[in-house]
Structures are given as C-alpha cells and as structure tokens.
Design a protein around this motif. Structure first.
Motif, PDB file in Angstrom:
ATOM      1  N   MET A   1      -7.296  12.149  -6.837  1.00  0.00           N
ATOM      2  CA  MET A   1      -6.428  11.914  -6.114  1.00  0.00           C
ATOM      3  C   MET A   1      -5.376  13.285  -5.761  1.00  0.00           C
ATOM      4  O   MET A   1      -4.901  13.345  -4.753  1.00  0.00           O
ATOM      5  N   ARG A   2      -5.921  14.471  -6.589  1.00  0.00           N
ATOM      6  CA  ARG A   2      -5.169  15.766  -6.427  1.00  0.00           C
ATOM      7  C   ARG A   2      -5.959  16.268  -5.121  1.00  0.00           C
ATOM      8  O   ARG A   2      -5.320  17.349  -4.574  1.00  0.00           O
TER       9      ARG A   2
ATOM     10  N   HIS B   1       0.879  -1.148  -0.053  1.00  0.00           N
ATOM     11  CA  HIS B   1       0.098  -0.009  -0.100  1.00  0.00           C
ATOM     12  C   HIS B   1       0.842   1.335  -0.114  1.00  0.00           C
ATOM     13  O   HIS B   1       0.671   2.269  -0.786  1.00  0.00           O
ATOM     14  N   SER B   2       1.754   1.313   0.748  1.00  0.00           N
ATOM     15  CA  SER B   2       2.912   2.371   0.895  1.00  0.00           C
ATOM     16  C   SER B   2       3.405   2.764  -0.637  1.00  0.00           C
ATOM     17  O   SER B   2       3.532   3.766  -1.031  1.00  0.00           O
TER      18      SER B   2
ATOM     19  N   LEU C   1       1.095   6.316  -7.306  1.00  0.00           N
ATOM     20  CA  LEU C   1      -0.138   7.088  -7.564  1.00  0.00           C
ATOM     21  C   LEU C   1       0.056   8.651  -7.288  1.00  0.00           C
ATOM     22  O   LEU C   1      -0.173   9.353  -8.170  1.00  0.00           O
ATOM     23  N   GLU C   2       0.530   8.935  -6.119  1.00  0.00           N
ATOM     24  CA  GLU C   2       1.041  10.350  -5.856  1.00  0.00           C
ATOM     25  C   GLU C   2       1.910  10.992  -7.126  1.00  0.00           C
ATOM     26  O   GLU C   2       1.661  11.997  -7.567  1.00  0.00           O
ATOM     27  N   ARG C   3       2.958  10.236  -7.453  1.00  0.00           N
ATOM     28  CA  ARG C   3       3.719  10.537  -8.640  1.00  0.00           C
ATOM     29  C   ARG C   3       3.350  10.699  -9.774  1.00  0.00           C
ATOM     30  O   ARG C   3       3.538  11.401 -10.677  1.00  0.00           O
TER      31      ARG C   3
ATOM     32  N   LEU D   1       2.463   1.748  -3.276  1.00  0.00           N
ATOM     33  CA  LEU D   1       1.235   1.785  -4.446  1.00  0.00           C
ATOM     34  C   LEU D   1       0.874   3.404  -4.280  1.00  0.00           C
ATOM     35  O   LEU D   1       0.874   4.220  -5.097  1.00  0.00           O
ATOM     36  N   HIS D   2       0.702   3.917  -3.016  1.00  0.00           N
ATOM     37  CA  HIS D   2       0.302   5.200  -2.640  1.00  0.00           C
ATOM     38  C   HIS D   2       1.502   6.298  -3.253  1.00  0.00           C
ATOM     39  O   HIS D   2       0.973   7.197  -3.903  1.00  0.00           O
ATOM     40  N   LEU D   3       2.790   5.995  -2.978  1.00  0.00           N
ATOM     41  CA  LEU D   3       3.712   6.807  -3.562  1.00  0.00           C
ATOM     42  C   LEU D   3       3.873   6.839  -5.302  1.00  0.00           C
ATOM     43  O   LEU D   3       3.965   7.886  -5.845  1.00  0.00           O
TER      44      LEU D   3
ATOM     45  N   TYR E   1     -10.284   9.961 -11.949  1.00  0.00           N
ATOM     46  CA  TYR E   1      -9.393   9.619 -10.756  1.00  0.00           C
ATOM     47  C   TYR E   1      -8.205  10.395 -10.462  1.00  0.00           C
ATOM     48  O   TYR E   1      -7.918  10.838  -9.210  1.00  0.00           O
TER      49      TYR E   1
END
Length: 139
Positions: free
Chosen positions: A137-138, A97-98, A104-106, A100-102, A133
């Motif tokens: 996210m933003r 999850h960590s 997605l943010e990038r 994937l989160h990074l 999506y």
C-alpha cells in the motif's frame, strides 16, 4: 460465520450480475467463475439460492438448455432490471471504494506511530501477510 465472510457474501449479488452481464451461464459455471473474485470455494448451494432469489426479483431469467455432455442445465441471463440494478451497484460500490481507499491509506499511516501503538506491541502484532499488504500500500 466470521464478519468478513458475511460482508463478502453480500457482494455476491453484484458479482453474479456482472458475470451474467458478461455472458450467460449455468450455476456450476458461475460458481467456477466466482474464483476470479476470490471465491475459489464458493458454496454452490448459496449461489443457487441467490440465483433463485434474483430470478424472483426479476434481475435474472433462466431456462433449461440441453447439454451435449450430461443432463440439461438451467442457464441464467441478466434482465433489463438486473442491468439497471448492476448500474446502481456500480455507483454504490464506487462510493464505497472511495471510503475504503481513504480508510486503507490512513490505516497504513498508523504504522508510523510509536512503539506504544497496538500495531507494534506483542499483543496486537500484525501477521506477516498484513505487513506485506501495508508495504504494498505504501508504494
């Protein structure tokens, strides 16, 4: 089978363990409960094969239970081994999850790249669903 579907199917084991940790269930009920995880149309044959495999590995047990409406059903329950494996899945999926989160943010930040970027060209145009999506996210 598309790659993303293979990845999703790999998550069926921890999801089934979680559902059984919440409460026992027969196969058809478990297939129905998978809908909450985005598997509205899970292949019941695959779920049943997976449950049998999990039983052979000692993660779940099953027994036949009489049904008030219809034939007896095989009801599955998580074992102590299954609960331990579920805890391990929790740790592994938390680490994933960590990452994937990074990711997605990038990825969302790529939208700020100039017109030469594939996200903005006619060839790599994002579908409206992807754009929605990214906007979520933003926030």
């Amino acid at each position: 089978m598309p790659g993303h579907e293979v990845e999703r199917r790999a998550l069926l084991t921890p999801v089934l363990l979680l559902l059984l940790a919440e409460r026992r269930g027969h196969g058809y009920e478990l297939v129905r409960r998978l809908g909450a995880f985005g598997w509205e149309e899970a292949e019941s044959a695959h779920v049943y094969r997976l449950l049998r495999s999990m039983e052979k590995c000692g993660e779940v047990t099953s027994r036949w239970c009489a049904s008030a409406s219809g034939p007896a059903r095989r009801v599955y329950a998580i074992t102590p081994q299954g609960a331990m494996n579920l805890a391990l899945w929790f740790v592994r999926l938390g680490e994933l999850h960590s990452a994937l989160h990074l990711f997605l943010e990038r990825y969302v930040q790529l939208e700020d790249v100039g017109d030469e970027h594939p996200l903005h060209s006619g060839h790599g145009e994002l579908s409206s669903g992807h754009g929605d999506y990214i906007r979520r996210m933003r926030r």
